[in-house]
Design a protein around this motif. Structure first.
Motif, PDB file in Angstrom:
ATOM      1  N   ALA A 151      10.331  -2.402   5.604  1.00  0.00           N
ATOM      2  CA  ALA A 151      10.370  -2.421   7.048  1.00  0.00           C
ATOM      3  C   ALA A 151       9.867  -1.754   8.110  1.00  0.00           C
ATOM      4  O   ALA A 151       9.324  -1.344   8.770  1.00  0.00           O
ATOM      5  N   PRO A 152      10.582  -0.218   7.707  1.00  0.00           N
ATOM      6  CA  PRO A 152      10.084   0.628   8.473  1.00  0.00           C
ATOM      7  C   PRO A 152       7.979   0.710   8.977  1.00  0.00           C
ATOM      8  O   PRO A 152       7.212   1.540   9.640  1.00  0.00           O
ATOM      9  N   ALA A 153       7.322   0.400   7.864  1.00  0.00           N
ATOM     10  CA  ALA A 153       5.485   0.519   7.571  1.00  0.00           C
ATOM     11  C   ALA A 153       4.981  -0.571   7.875  1.00  0.00           C
ATOM     12  O   ALA A 153       3.940  -1.188   8.671  1.00  0.00           O
ATOM     13  N   ASP A 154       5.912  -2.039   9.089  1.00  0.00           N
ATOM     14  CA  ASP A 154       6.188  -3.003   9.369  1.00  0.00           C
ATOM     15  C   ASP A 154       4.304  -3.351  10.391  1.00  0.00           C
ATOM     16  O   ASP A 154       3.544  -3.878  10.279  1.00  0.00           O
ATOM     17  N   ASP A 155       5.039  -1.380  11.646  1.00  0.00           N
ATOM     18  CA  ASP A 155       4.330  -2.501  12.491  1.00  0.00           C
ATOM     19  C   ASP A 155       2.382  -2.050  12.347  1.00  0.00           C
ATOM     20  O   ASP A 155       1.450  -2.225  12.682  1.00  0.00           O
ATOM     21  N   LEU A 156       3.161  -1.047  11.588  1.00  0.00           N
ATOM     22  CA  LEU A 156       1.288  -0.178  10.892  1.00  0.00           C
ATOM     23  C   LEU A 156       0.258  -1.798   9.811  1.00  0.00           C
ATOM     24  O   LEU A 156      -0.566  -1.978   9.779  1.00  0.00           O
ATOM     25  N   MET A 157       1.163  -1.925   8.871  1.00  0.00           N
ATOM     26  CA  MET A 157       0.799  -3.508   8.266  1.00  0.00           C
ATOM     27  C   MET A 157       0.032  -4.644   8.781  1.00  0.00           C
ATOM     28  O   MET A 157      -0.941  -4.620   8.777  1.00  0.00           O
ATOM     29  N   ARG A 158       0.436  -4.183  10.023  1.00  0.00           N
ATOM     30  CA  ARG A 158       0.313  -5.643  11.398  1.00  0.00           C
ATOM     31  C   ARG A 158      -0.579  -5.072  11.910  1.00  0.00           C
ATOM     32  O   ARG A 158      -1.860  -5.885  12.157  1.00  0.00           O
ATOM     33  N   ALA A 159      -0.782  -4.109  12.106  1.00  0.00           N
ATOM     34  CA  ALA A 159      -1.748  -3.407  12.979  1.00  0.00           C
ATOM     35  C   ALA A 159      -3.233  -3.548  12.345  1.00  0.00           C
ATOM     36  O   ALA A 159      -4.534  -3.913  12.877  1.00  0.00           O
ATOM     37  N   ARG A 160      -2.887  -3.246  10.551  1.00  0.00           N
ATOM     38  CA  ARG A 160      -4.028  -2.958  10.547  1.00  0.00           C
ATOM     39  C   ARG A 160      -4.907  -4.346   9.691  1.00  0.00           C
ATOM     40  O   ARG A 160      -5.669  -5.333  10.514  1.00  0.00           O
ATOM     41  N   VAL A 161      -3.901  -6.007   9.567  1.00  0.00           N
ATOM     42  CA  VAL A 161      -4.493  -7.295   9.555  1.00  0.00           C
ATOM     43  C   VAL A 161      -4.565  -7.775  10.678  1.00  0.00           C
ATOM     44  O   VAL A 161      -5.877  -8.033  10.277  1.00  0.00           O
ATOM     45  N   ASP A 162      -3.902  -7.401  12.178  1.00  0.00           N
ATOM     46  CA  ASP A 162      -4.959  -7.596  12.642  1.00  0.00           C
ATOM     47  C   ASP A 162      -5.771  -7.952  13.825  1.00  0.00           C
ATOM     48  O   ASP A 162      -7.311  -8.197  14.098  1.00  0.00           O
ATOM     49  N   ALA A 163      -6.670  -6.439  12.394  1.00  0.00           N
ATOM     50  CA  ALA A 163      -7.591  -5.519  12.988  1.00  0.00           C
ATOM     51  C   ALA A 163      -8.551  -6.333  12.244  1.00  0.00           C
ATOM     52  O   ALA A 163      -9.980  -6.738  12.523  1.00  0.00           O
ATOM     53  N   GLU A 164      -8.008  -6.286  10.758  1.00  0.00           N
ATOM     54  CA  GLU A 164      -8.992  -7.805   9.738  1.00  0.00           C
ATOM     55  C   GLU A 164      -9.400  -8.954  10.228  1.00  0.00           C
ATOM     56  O   GLU A 164     -10.378  -8.978  10.158  1.00  0.00           O
ATOM     57  N   ARG A 165      -8.255  -9.316  11.207  1.00  0.00           N
ATOM     58  CA  ARG A 165      -8.164 -10.479  11.322  1.00  0.00           C
ATOM     59  C   ARG A 165      -9.603 -10.677  12.744  1.00  0.00           C
ATOM     60  O   ARG A 165     -10.310 -11.829  12.645  1.00  0.00           O
ATOM     61  N   ALA A 166      -9.337  -9.783  13.564  1.00  0.00           N
ATOM     62  CA  ALA A 166      -9.893 -10.159  14.894  1.00  0.00           C
ATOM     63  C   ALA A 166     -11.687  -9.843  13.558  1.00  0.00           C
ATOM     64  O   ALA A 166     -12.903  -9.684  14.416  1.00  0.00           O
ATOM     65  N   ALA A 167     -11.817  -8.452  13.105  1.00  0.00           N
ATOM     66  CA  ALA A 167     -13.290  -7.972  12.273  1.00  0.00           C
ATOM     67  C   ALA A 167     -13.699  -9.570  12.009  1.00  0.00           C
ATOM     68  O   ALA A 167     -15.207 -10.272  12.288  1.00  0.00           O
ATOM     69  N   ARG A 168     -12.937 -10.643  10.772  1.00  0.00           N
ATOM     70  CA  ARG A 168     -13.195 -11.438  10.810  1.00  0.00           C
ATOM     71  C   ARG A 168     -13.416 -12.687  11.226  1.00  0.00           C
ATOM     72  O   ARG A 168     -14.931 -13.310  10.753  1.00  0.00           O
ATOM     73  N   GLY A 223     -14.437  -1.438  13.663  1.00  0.00           N
ATOM     74  CA  GLY A 223     -15.113  -2.528  13.808  1.00  0.00           C
ATOM     75  C   GLY A 223     -15.236  -3.689  14.450  1.00  0.00           C
ATOM     76  O   GLY A 223     -16.068  -4.305  15.435  1.00  0.00           O
ATOM     77  N   ALA A 224     -13.540  -3.945  14.656  1.00  0.00           N
ATOM     78  CA  ALA A 224     -13.690  -4.827  15.048  1.00  0.00           C
ATOM     79  C   ALA A 224     -12.995  -4.526  16.484  1.00  0.00           C
ATOM     80  O   ALA A 224     -12.356  -5.845  17.330  1.00  0.00           O
ATOM     81  N   GLY A 225     -12.956  -3.554  17.150  1.00  0.00           N
ATOM     82  CA  GLY A 225     -12.355  -2.492  18.178  1.00  0.00           C
ATOM     83  C   GLY A 225     -10.600  -3.421  18.304  1.00  0.00           C
ATOM     84  O   GLY A 225     -10.519  -2.901  16.626  1.00  0.00           O
ATOM     85  N   ALA A 226     -10.060  -3.575  18.905  1.00  0.00           N
ATOM     86  CA  ALA A 226      -8.069  -2.940  19.207  1.00  0.00           C
ATOM     87  C   ALA A 226      -7.384  -3.899  19.981  1.00  0.00           C
ATOM     88  O   ALA A 226      -8.279  -3.393  21.301  1.00  0.00           O
ATOM     89  N   THR A 227      -6.728  -4.423  19.796  1.00  0.00           N
ATOM     90  CA  THR A 227      -5.882  -4.885  21.370  1.00  0.00           C
ATOM     91  C   THR A 227      -5.361  -3.964  21.369  1.00  0.00           C
ATOM     92  O   THR A 227      -4.962  -3.158  20.874  1.00  0.00           O
TER      93      THR A 227
END
Length: 339
Positions: free
Chosen positions: A155-172, A278-282
């Motif tokens: 749970a303490p790493a949830d924001d970091l995990m979500r940010a990385r997955v969001d970036a991966e989804r944007a790149a794909r 490579g995907a940028g960031a929101t």
């Protein structure tokens, strides 16, 4: 399923046109897959540099909550960094959240649990108490242990995990828009190679053939998976490929002497680096990376945009920020060693 312990064998996933149409990427980190992979990180020094901060803080929190025995004697034996652990521990329902996944574990039919535990004993070896998981009451205790571990370690790493997955989804998503599903499958990382109509995956267990048979494939990017992707052992279960995100060495905690930080300030330097994916960031991803509110991240992005370092455009319901050539040049200059 096999654990992400690394290996040189290959999983070959066979696609039909119907499978290509049904392939998708998970919308968020899968909590039970991440539980499994984070426990593997606690068991190995492999890739430790990528999780050093998480490893230190998690070991400290586990000690503070007096959970060492629970982790050592209950969870690690169930999720060993080995060739197999039971499929029922990572049900497909967990993509809907931790509680949905735990409910699915509780509802797993006893014959299936017993079958997978026998396979676990044969392939890996299992603790003496493992057979008790065929009983509902004993399984309820396990679910409590997983829930407690998730609260303390993940749970303490949830924001970091979500940010990385969001970036991966944007790149794909950009791969998909630019080159279709073939480009998406061809850009999932160095351990995955697309040779139509077969996806070749470096795999930590024996050579395998997976035939999707029109079911499609759920791709699950993972923060804690390291090395080889993993999948379910049982070919009758919904097809899934749990694959690692790429990690870069983290900057030193005190980067105040770094030229880019000195020029822009710590927060704007962090925002600029976050947009360098490579995907940028929101805006939300910038906020999580810089540990500021969305409104603050938006203001910092505006300053960088007015300086010609960022470009911003609306993407669905979000604003996507990417580097301009000037911003990329500034980052390269900031990384260049002096003299």
């Amino acid at each position: 399923m096999p654990s992400s312990s690394g290996g040189t064998t290959v999983l070959r996933i066979h696609f039909s046109d119907a499978d290509l149409a049904r392939t998708r990427i998970a919308a968020a980190p899968d909590p039970l897959w991440e539980v499994a992979s984070s426990l593997h990180r606690l068991q190995s020094r492999t890739g430790r540099w990528a999780y050093a901060g998480w490893y230190r803080s998690t070991r400290q929190r586990v000690a503070e909550h007096r959970l060492e025995r629970l982790v050592r004697e209950v969870l690690v034996p169930l999720f060993p960094r080995a060739a197999y652990f039971p499929d029922f521990l990572t049900p497909s329902q967990s993509e809907q959240g931790l509680e949905a996944g735990l409910e699915a574990i509780a509802a797993t039919p006893t014959p299936r649990v017993a079958r997978e535990l026998r396979l676990f004993e044969r392939r890996v070896g299992a603790p003496s108490w493992i057979g008790r998981l065929t009983r509902g009451g004993e399984r309820a205790e396990l679910l409590g242990a997983i829930r407690t571990y998730h609260a303390v370690a993940l749970a303490p790493a949830d924001d970091l995990m979500r940010a990385r997955v969001d970036a991966e989804r944007a790149a794909r998503a950009r791969n998909l828009l630019d080159g279709g599903v073939h480009a998406l499958l061809d850009n999932l990382g160095p351990s995955i190679r697309w040779r139509p109509p077969v996806l070749h995956v470096d795999y930590p267990a024996e050579e395998r053939e997976m035939r999707l048979d029109g079911r499609g494939l759920r791709l699950v990017p993972s923060y804690f998976c390291w090395g080889s992707p993993v999948s379910m052992y049982d070919p009758e279960l919904p097809p899934v490929l749990f694959y690692p995100l790429l990690h870069e060495p983290a900057p030193l905690a005190d980067d105040s002497g770094e030229p880019l930080t000195a020029l822009l300030g710590r927060t704007r330097a962090t925002v600029l680096r976050a947009a360098a994916s490579g995907a940028g960031a929101t805006t939300g991803e910038l906020a999580r990376a810089a540990a500021v509110s969305d409104s603050s991240a938006s203001r910092h992005a505006s300053v960088l945009r007015e300086a010609g370092l960022l470009s911003s455009s609306r993407f669905a319901t979000s604003v996507l920020h990417t580097l301009t050539p000037a911003g990329a040049a500034m980052l390269r200059a900031g990384r260049r060693p002096p003299g």
